[in-house]
Design a protein around this motif. Sequence first.
Motif, mmCIF file in Angstrom:
data_model
loop_
_atom_site.group_PDB
_atom_site.id
_atom_site.type_symbol
_atom_site.label_atom_id
_atom_site.label_comp_id
_atom_site.label_asym_id
_atom_site.label_seq_id
_atom_site.Cartn_x
_atom_site.Cartn_y
_atom_site.Cartn_z
ATOM 1 N N HIS A 1 34.880 46.370 46.377
ATOM 2 C CA HIS A 1 35.664 45.665 45.370
ATOM 3 C C HIS A 1 34.912 45.606 44.035
ATOM 4 C CE1 HIS A 1 38.241 44.667 48.695
ATOM 5 N NE2 HIS A 1 37.211 44.126 49.343
ATOM 6 N N GLY B 1 42.069 42.796 31.848
ATOM 7 C CA GLY B 1 43.441 43.087 32.242
ATOM 8 C C GLY B 1 44.412 42.795 31.120
ATOM 9 N N ALA C 1 40.656 42.809 43.461
ATOM 10 C CA ALA C 1 40.963 41.382 43.581
ATOM 11 C C ALA C 1 40.442 40.717 44.852
ATOM 12 C CB ALA C 1 42.477 41.168 43.455
ATOM 13 N N ARG D 1 36.695 36.133 37.286
ATOM 14 C CA ARG D 1 38.122 35.914 37.033
ATOM 15 C C ARG D 1 38.423 35.958 35.540
ATOM 16 N NH1 ARG D 1 37.798 31.275 41.465
ATOM 17 N NH2 ARG D 1 38.624 32.406 43.278
ATOM 18 N N THR E 1 36.766 38.961 44.740
ATOM 19 C CA THR E 1 36.341 37.755 44.028
ATOM 20 C C THR E 1 36.051 36.586 44.953
ATOM 21 O OG1 THR E 1 37.611 38.473 42.095
ATOM 22 C CG2 THR E 1 36.905 36.170 42.148
ATOM 23 N N LEU F 1 36.328 47.121 40.520
ATOM 24 C CA LEU F 1 36.406 46.356 39.281
ATOM 25 C C LEU F 1 35.658 47.074 38.153
ATOM 26 C CD1 LEU F 1 37.543 43.818 38.023
ATOM 27 C CD2 LEU F 1 35.429 42.626 38.620
ATOM 28 N N ARG G 1 46.038 49.417 36.795
ATOM 29 C CA ARG G 1 46.399 48.136 37.423
ATOM 30 C C ARG G 1 46.157 48.178 38.924
ATOM 31 N NH1 ARG G 1 50.629 46.471 33.388
ATOM 32 N NH2 ARG G 1 49.545 44.776 32.302
ATOM 33 N N ARG H 1 32.424 33.111 40.658
ATOM 34 C CA ARG H 1 33.800 33.609 40.734
ATOM 35 C C ARG H 1 34.564 33.461 39.425
ATOM 36 N NH1 ARG H 1 34.939 30.596 46.518
ATOM 37 N NH2 ARG H 1 33.429 31.835 47.728
ATOM 38 N N THR I 1 38.174 39.544 34.332
ATOM 39 C CA THR I 1 39.342 40.290 34.800
ATOM 40 C C THR I 1 40.574 39.936 33.984
ATOM 41 O OG1 THR I 1 38.416 40.403 37.031
ATOM 42 C CG2 THR I 1 40.785 40.765 36.803
ATOM 43 N N ASP I 2 40.766 38.651 33.711
ATOM 44 C CA ASP I 2 41.907 38.231 32.893
ATOM 45 C C ASP I 2 41.832 38.844 31.495
ATOM 46 O OD1 ASP I 2 42.862 36.719 34.969
ATOM 47 O OD2 ASP I 2 42.216 34.776 34.146
ATOM 48 N N TYR J 1 42.628 47.242 39.550
ATOM 49 C CA TYR J 1 42.434 45.790 39.523
ATOM 50 C C TYR J 1 42.914 45.158 40.829
ATOM 51 C CZ TYR J 1 41.224 45.641 34.537
ATOM 52 O OH TYR J 1 40.596 45.789 33.317
ATOM 53 N N ASP J 2 44.018 45.671 41.370
ATOM 54 C CA ASP J 2 44.514 45.162 42.655
ATOM 55 C C ASP J 2 43.495 45.420 43.764
ATOM 56 O OD1 ASP J 2 46.857 44.336 41.445
ATOM 57 O OD2 ASP J 2 48.009 46.103 42.067
#
Length: 317
Positions: free
Chosen positions: A168, A261, A239, A254, A242, A172, A232, A250, A257-258, A235-236
């Motif tokens: 993961h 993204g 996820a 997050r 995290t 990312l 995208r 974390r 990523t926000d 990113y999935d």
Amino acid sequence: MTLVDPPRTQAERQALLDAAYRHCAAINAEHGKSYHLATRLLTPDRRPAVHALYAAARTADDLVDHPGADPAGDLADWSRALLTELEAGWSDDPVRLATVHTYRRYAIPVEHLVDFLAAMTSDLDVTGYADMDALDRYTWGSAAVIGLQVLPVLGTAPGVAREEAAPHAIALGEAFQLTNFLRDVAEDVDRGRVYLPADVMAAHGVTREQLAEKRHDARFAALMREMVAIVRRRYDDAAPGTPMLAPESRDCVRAATDLYGGILTEIERADYRVLDRRVRVSKPRRLAVFARRLTAAQLARVRVTMAKPNSRSSTGA
């Protein structure tokens, strides 16, 4: 090269290390605004290490993207110095010093650094990628290993092995890098490079000449729409990782990523017009993301501090 011996006293060593980490933090603040904001959600002991890793990546990248008279020689010299100093344990260069200290403190495998430097070296000669598989081979060194470098700094939750979280972290890192590629199409083509798969471009009737001429049309928008969907999915894939991280790390991930993204969302809002403008997340939006994550990050720190009252809170020299 001539190796520099570290100062004899611990106080002198710590002063130079602190200065080196401050130098790296300044590089992050200047060039990586979203990353820098997200790092403020980390515990103070973790933050300098992330700054160091960012500064090292930025420095190597700049040797390629903003080259001097001998970019290949400059990058080779810098890479050789870093690898030699990593083994020796000290450097007189602030970015390399902080990087050496971070690598040794967190026992980051040197192979990640070697792969990253190889990817940067390939940028001196490689100008395009035939398909997504070829681009993924490049992003392994330029991005996936960055995720693996950062993972030991962030730490994992109790009972979660680093190897379990690693896929993961890789996803990312790739997602962040691919987001950069979509945002920076115009800048990259000006440097003679295209980080869009040639077969996907051809399927949409988009040529390198069109990119170089900055001609936006429906074909380019369709190409970008497909690429945004691909990113995208990365990113999935990232996820589920995290919740595997240490609780106090974390919210940093997050937030990052926000924010990154969010660049994809801004590209969509601009109708995929990235050839004649630089799409970015606005400062109010960045601050809103930071504020939303801040309380949760603070609570996580309190819980961890209560559980580990004697945990470190310095650069740990």
